[in-house]
Design a protein around this motif. Structure first.
Motif, PDB file in Angstrom:
ATOM      1  N   LEU A 112       4.343  -4.211   7.516  1.00 60.90           N
ATOM      2  CA  LEU A 112       3.950  -5.621   7.493  1.00 60.90           C
ATOM      3  C   LEU A 112       2.476  -5.773   7.848  1.00 60.90           C
ATOM      4  N   ALA A 113       2.022  -5.014   8.842  1.00 62.91           N
ATOM      5  CA  ALA A 113       0.617  -5.088   9.262  1.00 62.91           C
ATOM      6  C   ALA A 113      -0.303  -4.607   8.141  1.00 62.91           C
ATOM      7  N   GLY A 129      -3.204  -6.835   6.444  1.00 62.54           N
ATOM      8  CA  GLY A 129      -4.595  -6.392   6.545  1.00 62.54           C
ATOM      9  C   GLY A 129      -5.349  -7.170   7.601  1.00 62.54           C
ATOM     10  N   GLU A 130      -6.517  -7.710   7.244  1.00 65.09           N
ATOM     11  CA  GLU A 130      -7.362  -8.444   8.192  1.00 65.09           C
ATOM     12  C   GLU A 130      -6.715  -9.744   8.672  1.00 65.09           C
ATOM     13  N   THR A 169       4.555 -16.339   6.751  1.00 67.16           N
ATOM     14  CA  THR A 169       5.909 -15.776   6.801  1.00 67.16           C
ATOM     15  C   THR A 169       5.858 -14.320   7.231  1.00 67.16           C
ATOM     16  N   LEU A 170       4.876 -13.571   6.721  1.00 68.87           N
ATOM     17  CA  LEU A 170       4.743 -12.166   7.109  1.00 68.87           C
ATOM     18  C   LEU A 170       4.393 -12.049   8.595  1.00 68.87           C
ATOM     19  N   ARG A 172       0.338   1.252  20.303  1.00 65.71           N
ATOM     20  CA  ARG A 172       0.716   2.331  19.385  1.00 65.71           C
ATOM     21  C   ARG A 172      -0.216   2.431  18.176  1.00 65.71           C
ATOM     22  N   GLY A 173      -1.150   1.500  18.093  1.00 69.18           N
ATOM     23  CA  GLY A 173      -2.110   1.564  16.989  1.00 69.18           C
ATOM     24  C   GLY A 173      -1.706   0.805  15.745  1.00 69.18           C
ATOM     25  N   VAL A 174      -0.586   0.094  15.825  1.00 67.89           N
ATOM     26  CA  VAL A 174      -0.144  -0.678  14.664  1.00 67.89           C
ATOM     27  C   VAL A 174      -1.041  -1.892  14.472  1.00 67.89           C
TER      28      VAL A 174
END
Length: 462
Positions: free
Chosen positions: A400-401, A405-406, A380-381, A441-443
């Protein structure tokens, strides 16, 4: 007149020079004649000259007992006990003191007097029974236990059923539940028509785990409960259901609940139990029917939202009807917009409805409520992150990222794969472009995205 009566009493009382034998004879005649005043005067006179005299004691004791004069009765009984020739007489005298003390709620003195009676006359069953009753009333269960053990059937003023009940209560209070159950069974056998005794057997048997006996007793409780006692009948039937469930007899419990429902079609606990039992049988079609009936019975919008959410979960996960489940989740959200479990489900609802803007709105609220972590599926995320990228909400995407995480790269790739057949607002081409921009953007980590997509049908999207 009055002067003549006084003179007669004076002559009957005799003078201080009268011999004790003469006074005793006069006392006997006064008692026989029912002359209370003369009897009292003569009894006092005889007691002064012959302390402990049996005849004088009987008159004086009766008077003190009638007047409720416990100290006076105790005093003359102490004297009489030194003169009485037999233990039976001494025991009987102390028993009168005990009874008066008992009536006056002088419990410590009553207990002492009963004990004195039993010391003098150990075989005095009346004193033993009364001492046991006093100990029971005062909660002195250890003393009561010892006494009731010494009483044979039929010896107590109480019926055998009541004695057995008391012994059951005593054993229970002293932590001997198995013995308490045995005495309760004896009480019920002695009085098979007593509802309270059948209920006691049921309660103790249930507590100690003797389910077979508890079920037998529960059926007796049901049979003994008056038919016009609707609440009692319902309690008895529900108790049967609980015991059947505990014994693993799911079908029996359902049958019993169905009988109850015929008379109480809108009884919440019955509907809840039916839903739970059908869930236990994995009969989700029937279970959801009862879950649906429970929704309007909830007392508040929040509790109705809870019930709708539970229904939606069952329909989605166990019946696989996403369309119906989405409708249920939306209804729950209308009732309680801040209901966190429903908000988490709405991300998937709007994903299926191709509404990226709505997904972002829901995800933002979850973030504001610190509800993105724990209790929400990574899948869902991942969907929320793709929708957020499409709408251009980089700050929310970063949150959210971080939560993922991994797992971020594989979940994003999984969500993009779901969009391959889409032709609406969310398409794989535009979504992958938006995700690539987030990576720039590094997200997100573009290398990890490519690695996750390498073995999928969207490998070329990166």
């Amino acid at each position: 007149g009055a002067l003549h009566e006084a003179a007669e009493r004076a002559r009957a009382a005799a003078s201080t020079t009268a011999q004790p034998g003469d006074v005793a004879a006069q006392l006997d005649r006064a008692v026989a004649a029912g002359d209370v005043d003369a009897s009292s005067d003569l009894a006092h006179q005889l007691w002064r000259t012959e302390p402990g005299n049996a005849a004088a004691f009987r008159v004086l004791a009766q008077a003190h007992r009638a007047a409720g004069d416990l100290p006076a009765l105790t005093d003359i009984t102490s004297v009489r006990a030194t003169q009485a020739e037999t233990g039976e007489e001494r025991g009987a005298a102390w028993l009168e003191v005990a009874r008066l003390a008992d009536e006056l709620d002088a419990f410590e003195q009553a207990a002492h007097a009963y004990d004195q009676a039993l010391v003098e006359d150990p075989g005095n069953i009346t004193a033993l029974d009364a001492r046991g009753a006093l100990a029971f009333r005062l909660g002195d269960y250890r003393t009561a236990d010892l006494i009731y053990r010494d009483l044979a059937p039929g010896e107590s003023a109480l019926g055998d059923d009541e004695v057995a009940l008391r012994r059951s209560i005593i054993a229970e209070r002293l932590g001997r539940d198995t013995e308490a159950l045995a005495h309760a069974q004896s009480a019920a056998a002695a009085a098979p028509g007593r509802l309270d005794l059948a209920m006691r057997v049921q309660d103790i048997a249930t507590r100690i785990g003797d389910l077979e006996l508890a079920l037998t007793a529960a059926r007796a409780v049901h049979d003994l409960t008056p038919l016009d006692d609707d609440e009692g009948q319902l309690r008895a039937q529900l108790a049967l259901v609980d015991l059947m469930r505990e014994a693993g007899n799911i079908d029996g419990a359902i049958s019993q609940l169905d009988r109850i429902r015929r008379d109480h079609p809108f009884h919440e606990p019955v509907l809840e139990a039916l839903a739970e039992l059908h869930i236990a049988k994995s009969d989700w079609t029937t279970a959801t029917r009862f879950l649906y009936q429970l929704v309007p019975m909830a007392p508040t919008p929040a509790s109705r939202a809870d019930r709708l959410y539970r229904l939606g979960e069952a329909v989605l996960i166990h019946l696989g009807d996403a369309e119906r489940a989405d409708d249920i989740f939306l209804r729950a959200s209308d009732l309680e917009p801040a209901h966190i479990p429903t908000l988490r489900r709405l991300v998937d609802v709007y994903w299926r409805a191709d509404e990226p803007g709505q997904i972002v709105e829901v995800a933002s609220e979850l973030a504001d409520r610190n509800a993105l972590a724990n209790g929400i599926a990574e899948r869902t995320l991942g969907r929320a992150l793709v929708a957020t990228a499409l709408v251009g909400e980089a700050t929310l995407a970063q949150k959210l990222a971080t939560v993922l995480g991994e797992s971020a790269a594989p979940q994003v790739v999984g969500a993009l794969t779901e969009l391959e057949a889409r032709e609406g607002r969310m398409q794989v081409s535009s979504a992958s472009t938006a995700i690539t921009e987030l990576a720039r953007r590094g997200v997100l980590d573009l290398a990890k995205l490519r690695a996750a997509a390498a073995a999928t049908s969207i490998a070329s999207a990166f």
